[in-house]
Design a protein around this motif. Structure first.
Motif, PDB file in Angstrom:
ATOM      1  N   ARG A  47      34.773 -12.338 -31.793  1.00  0.00           N
ATOM      2  CA  ARG A  47      33.621 -11.636 -32.381  1.00  0.00           C
ATOM      3  C   ARG A  47      32.379 -11.833 -31.514  1.00  0.00           C
ATOM      4  NH1 ARG A  47      35.539 -14.214 -37.091  1.00  0.00           N
ATOM      5  NH2 ARG A  47      33.729 -15.623 -37.119  1.00  0.00           N
TER       6      ARG A  47
ATOM      7  N   SER B  39      30.098  -9.094 -29.589  1.00  0.00           N
ATOM      8  CA  SER B  39      28.660  -8.904 -29.880  1.00  0.00           C
ATOM      9  C   SER B  39      27.810  -9.029 -28.615  1.00  0.00           C
ATOM     10  CB  SER B  39      28.196  -9.945 -30.905  1.00  0.00           C
ATOM     11  OG  SER B  39      28.201 -11.248 -30.324  1.00  0.00           O
TER      12      SER B  39
ATOM     13  N   GLU C 142      26.472 -16.800 -36.796  1.00  0.00           N
ATOM     14  CA  GLU C 142      26.540 -15.451 -37.418  1.00  0.00           C
ATOM     15  C   GLU C 142      25.834 -15.443 -38.777  1.00  0.00           C
ATOM     16  OE1 GLU C 142      30.836 -15.878 -37.186  1.00  0.00           O
ATOM     17  OE2 GLU C 142      30.945 -13.908 -36.226  1.00  0.00           O
TER      18      GLU C 142
END
Ligand code: GYE
Length: 325
Positions: free
Chosen positions: A153, A157, A314
């Motif tokens: 992830r 990003s 996050e």
């Protein structure tokens, strides 16, 4: 003091002493409290110290007699402790095995003595089946998967097209080391961006984490994009080495760790660690309840895994509650 009052006070003391002495006695006058022998690996990390405290606290809470021995990271000390528990005829034996192999003989002795054995935290490999009754501990493979899923992830990003990874592993041949590595590597295997430069054994120790990081920086320098460390202790040892070469951990390098103790969570809040996969040391309640079931001849689950979460950049890490270890 009057004679009458003196006699009354003496009678009261005798009655009280009888009540206290009678607690926990079975019909035949023996101590009916469950006696649990526990061999702990050592005191190598905040996790381990928290695990020990939780086991001691829960034994007291459940009124269980705890014979506790610290093996100082040595398998031979654990084997000797288990033999002492057998000689003492404890009701249940539990231990956190420092490594997976080498337990067959002593566990056969426990089986022959009719003493059930519970594995806490880590697992073992034995040739003979049925030498232990239950494993109470984290799903380490899942922890490795969660660490890798975070990295994927994060790479998405940041729009990364390639990711150079160094891995600082826990104690060689231990369950958490083998399974955290397997879960992580299996999960990144399908992602062409991911490139593991090297893995080195940090033995779950802060000092070794620093040595491993110093070695990696000397060999790979600022080409390192990610540090995957199997526990907070080694991560906390590695971070100053990164700063010594004027690189910013959490910014110039993505730092991924496992355990979730307070010290590391505070570093996460400072932005020097990007992700910590929780591995709770609080296994004492399940251990005591399982030991009581075994003493009462009840069946127990083969495996008990706590539910665990991920702390990362996050989310708003400032809201993470005190960890208690
Ligand atoms: O991650 C580490 C400890 O077995 C899960 O051992 C445990 C590991 C933990 O030294 O901090």
């Amino acid at each position: 003091m009057g004679k009458r009052r003196h006699k009354l006070l003496l009678l009261l003391c005798i009655v009280l002493a009888t009540i206290i002495a009678g607690c926990g006695k079975s019909e035949d006058g023996g101590d009916s409290r469950l006696v649990l022998g526990f061999s702990q690996i050592g005191s190598e990390s905040a996790w381990r110290i928290g695990n020990t405290k939780d086991i001691e606290d829960q034994a007291a809470a459940y009124g269980i007699g705890l014979m506790f021995e610290n093996a100082n990271q040595k398998q031979e000390n654990q084997i000797a402790a288990i033999r002492r528990f057998i000689a003492y005829k404890v009701d249940v034996i539990a231990f956190s095995p420092v490594v997976e192999e080498g337990w067959d003989n002593v566990l056969k002795e426990a089986k022959d003595a009719g003493i059930p054995v519970i594995l806490v935290d880590r697992d073992i490999n034995t040739k003979e089946e049925g030498l232990t009754t239950c494993l109470i501990g984290a799903d380490f493979y899942r922890e490795g998967v969660m660490a890798a899923e975070y990295l994927i992830r994060k790479a998405d990003s940041l729009g990364l097209t390639y990711v150079n990874i160094v891995e600082i592993t826990g104690t060689a041949n231990s369950t958490p080391m083998r399974q955290r590595q397997a879960g992580f590597m299996d999960t990144i295997a399908g992602d062409p961006r991911m490139n593991v430069l090297e893995s080195v054994d940090g033995d779950f120790l802060k000092s070794r984490g620093a040595e491993c990081m110093k070695y990696f920086l000397g060999k790979y320098g600022d080409t390192i994009d990610v540090v995957f460390s199997h526990n907070d202790e080694m991560t906390i040892g590695a971070i100053p080495e990164i700063e010594k070469v004027n690189l910013k951990p959490g910014r110039d390098m993505i730092i991924i760790s496992i355990d979730g103790g307070q010290e590391a969570i505070d570093v996460l809040k400072e932005g020097k660690i990007n992700c910590i996969v929780e591995c709770t040391p609080k296994l004492g309640k399940e251990l005591m309840e399982t030991a009581l079931k075994l003493k009462n001849g009840e069946s127990v689950a083969a495996e008990i895994h706590p539910v665990e979460q991920v702390f990362s950049d996050e989310t708003d890490v400032s809201q993470i509650a005190p960890r208690g270890y």
